[in-house]
Design a protein around this motif. Structure first.
Motif, PDB file in Angstrom:
ATOM      1  N   ILE A  30       0.822  -1.220   0.000  1.00 56.80           N
ATOM      2  CA  ILE A  30       0.000   0.000   0.000  1.00 56.80           C
ATOM      3  C   ILE A  30       0.855   1.270   0.000  1.00 56.80           C
ATOM      4  O   ILE A  30       0.319   2.386   0.084  1.00 56.80           O
ATOM      5  N   PRO A  33       0.280   3.347  -3.489  1.00 57.07           N
ATOM      6  CA  PRO A  33      -1.045   3.967  -3.509  1.00 57.07           C
ATOM      7  C   PRO A  33      -1.193   5.088  -2.487  1.00 57.07           C
ATOM      8  O   PRO A  33      -1.818   6.121  -2.765  1.00 57.07           O
ATOM      9  N   TYR A  64      -8.473   4.349  -3.604  1.00 54.89           N
ATOM     10  CA  TYR A  64      -7.451   4.045  -2.595  1.00 54.89           C
ATOM     11  C   TYR A  64      -8.007   3.095  -1.520  1.00 54.89           C
ATOM     12  O   TYR A  64      -7.328   2.141  -1.097  1.00 54.89           O
ATOM     13  N   SER A  67      -8.167  -0.323  -2.874  1.00 55.77           N
ATOM     14  CA  SER A  67      -6.838  -0.936  -2.956  1.00 55.77           C
ATOM     15  C   SER A  67      -6.389  -1.471  -1.601  1.00 55.77           C
ATOM     16  O   SER A  67      -5.682  -2.489  -1.541  1.00 55.77           O
ATOM     17  N   ALA A  71      -5.421  -5.389  -1.209  1.00 53.68           N
ATOM     18  CA  ALA A  71      -4.014  -5.687  -0.920  1.00 53.68           C
ATOM     19  C   ALA A  71      -3.862  -6.940  -0.068  1.00 53.68           C
ATOM     20  O   ALA A  71      -2.829  -7.625  -0.134  1.00 53.68           O
ATOM     21  N   ASN A  74      -3.217 -10.091  -2.307  1.00 53.70           N
ATOM     22  CA  ASN A  74      -2.149 -10.062  -3.302  1.00 53.70           C
ATOM     23  C   ASN A  74      -1.257 -11.293  -3.156  1.00 53.70           C
ATOM     24  O   ASN A  74      -1.104 -11.841  -2.062  1.00 53.70           O
ATOM     25  N   ALA A 134      -8.574  -7.929  -9.511  1.00 56.48           N
ATOM     26  CA  ALA A 134      -7.914  -6.706  -9.037  1.00 56.48           C
ATOM     27  C   ALA A 134      -7.162  -5.996 -10.154  1.00 56.48           C
ATOM     28  O   ALA A 134      -7.168  -4.756 -10.248  1.00 56.48           O
ATOM     29  N   PHE A 138      -8.885  -1.789 -11.105  1.00 56.89           N
ATOM     30  CA  PHE A 138      -8.302  -0.468 -10.831  1.00 56.89           C
ATOM     31  C   PHE A 138      -8.341   0.449 -12.061  1.00 56.89           C
ATOM     32  O   PHE A 138      -8.823   1.594 -11.952  1.00 56.89           O
ATOM     33  N   LEU A 189      -2.110   1.933  -9.940  1.00 60.52           N
ATOM     34  CA  LEU A 189      -2.386   0.863  -8.970  1.00 60.52           C
ATOM     35  C   LEU A 189      -2.433  -0.500  -9.643  1.00 60.52           C
ATOM     36  O   LEU A 189      -2.009  -1.504  -9.065  1.00 60.52           O
ATOM     37  N   SER A 190      -2.966  -0.549 -10.874  1.00 60.12           N
ATOM     38  CA  SER A 190      -3.033  -1.822 -11.590  1.00 60.12           C
ATOM     39  C   SER A 190      -1.632  -2.359 -11.872  1.00 60.12           C
ATOM     40  O   SER A 190      -1.357  -3.556 -11.677  1.00 60.12           O
ATOM     41  N   TRP A 193      -0.103  -3.550  -8.605  1.00 58.60           N
ATOM     42  CA  TRP A 193      -0.712  -4.821  -8.196  1.00 58.60           C
ATOM     43  C   TRP A 193      -0.160  -5.984  -9.022  1.00 58.60           C
ATOM     44  O   TRP A 193       0.213  -7.023  -8.476  1.00 58.60           O
TER      45      TRP A 193
END
Length: 386
Positions: A30, A33, A64, A67, A71, A74, A134, A138, A189-190, A193
């Motif tokens: 995180i 982000p 955010y 995300s 997270a 992940n 995910a 995003f 963010l994509s 990730w």
């Protein structure tokens, strides 16, 4: 098998990498982000010299928050969790192997699939449904936020003058500029990730491959099962061949013929004995029937004799009853006569009370008393006979 399993699990423990805190991994996921959101927030607060609209800040903040939720699922964090709980993984693997043990020949291994076990275990570490969407959610949310920002900042274009129209166009372009920040944030963010997702899955697959290689001796492979069954079948065929070889020998058939001949002789003897037993039983039954017929005839004769005896006894009872009645009447008459004679004697004795005793009279009295006693005894015996 248990010793081999424990040794394998000890070797598996030696493959463990140094444990680290998964909270640090989550913070790493995180970090970008959070920094990007702070950067856009500083632009909105005019601390940095670029303009960001309030609607863009709100939409970026929503992405955010999403995300932060995603997270936790992940691949990087999943790989860290897998390594952190390696002891629990070994315990569950031990139980899984023990429940599915299958002996083939002299070897005992698990007939279950290691891939099925690791797939089920991985699904408990993270949610694959979140992880699969995910990477696409995003940028999709960023594009959607961009269109929302443009729609919110879109002017009416109702001005009649060129200056006012230029102002509205300037306002539109400035709103579009800030709206694209949302798409930029979503795409960023994509990418972030996808990088850690692929990296985590690679580490997880590497650890799983090492574990699978270390525990290969605990599981039956398809080739081992086929080889073991082929070997077992060859041994069976060998035993069957030796059995047929033994059966095809002359000694075997000679012994078999003798055994069959002896069994047939024994069977004939049993049939002869059974026929004799049946004949003897029929003779006994015939004799028994004859004896039963004779006994029935004798029983009928006994019935006739019994009936004659009953008839004669009835006649005897009738005669006895008649005799008893007659004797009773005679006794009553004798008793009456004796009583009369006693009365006369008593009267005579009273009249001649002063006269000397007559011996003949006394003798007569004694005789009468004896006769009365004998008469009463006869009556009692007759009553008892009746």
């Amino acid at each position: 098998m248990n010793e081999d399993m424990n040794e394998t699990l000890q070797n598996l423990a030696s493959l463990e990498t140094p444990q680290r805190s998964c909270a640090f991994v989550y913070l790493k996921l995180i970090l970008l982000p959070t920094l990007a959101y702070i950067y856009f927030l500083l632009g909105f607060l005019d601390i940095l010299h670029f303009k960001v609209g309030i609607h863009s800040i709100i939409l970026i903040g929503f992405i955010y928050i999403v995300s932060l939720i995603f997270a936790k699922h992940n691949g990087e964090l999943g790989a860290c969790t897998f390594l952190r709980y390696a002891k629990e993984f070994q315990t569950e693997l031990h139980e899984y192997v023990s429940k599915n043990l299958m002996p083939i020949g002299s070897s005992v291994k698990s007939n279950a699939s290691f891939e099925n076990f690791i797939d089920a275990y991985a699904k408990r570490i993270r949610n694959d449904n979140y992880a699969s969407v995910a990477a696409s959610i995003f940028p999709t949310m960023g594009i959607l936020g961009t269109f929302i920002s443009i729609a919110l900042t879109l002017p009416n274009f109702s001005s009649q003058t060129a200056g006012a129209l230029e102002n509205e166009i300037t306002l539109l372009l400035s709103g579009v500029g800030t709206a694209f920040y949302v798409s930029i944030y979503g795409i960023l963010l994509s990418l972030w990730w996808i990088f850690f997702e692929k990296r985590g899955l690679s580490r997880f697959d590497k650890e799983v491959a090492l574990i699978q290689e270390s525990t290969a001796s605990l599981f039956w492979s398809k080739e081992e099962i086929e080889h073991a069954y082929l070997q077992e079948n060859l041994q069976h065929f060998d035993r069957i061949g030796r059995m047929f070889e033994h059966l095809s020998s002359n000694d075997f058939f000679e012994r078999l013929g003798k055994n069959i001949e002896a069994k047939f002789e024994l069977f004939d003897e049993m049939l002869t004995l059974e026929a004799a037993a049946v004949k003897r039983g029929a003779e006994h039954i015939k004799d028994g029937m004859e004896m039963l017929a004779k006994s029935q005839e004798k029983q009928r004769d006994l019935v006739h004799v019994y009936e004659d005896m009953l008839t004669k006894l009835n006649q005897f009872n009738e005669n006895t009853t008649t005799l008893h009645v007659k004797m009773a009447e005679s006794n009553e008459e004798m008793i009456a006569t004796n009583q009369e004679m006693l009365r006369v004697l008593k009267a005579t004795s009273v009249a001649h009370n002063e006269a000397p005793s007559n011996e003949e009279v006394e003798s007569l009295k004694e005789s009468l008393k004896i006769i009365d006693a004998e008469t009463e005894e006869i009556i009692q015996k007759m009553d008892a006979l009746k």
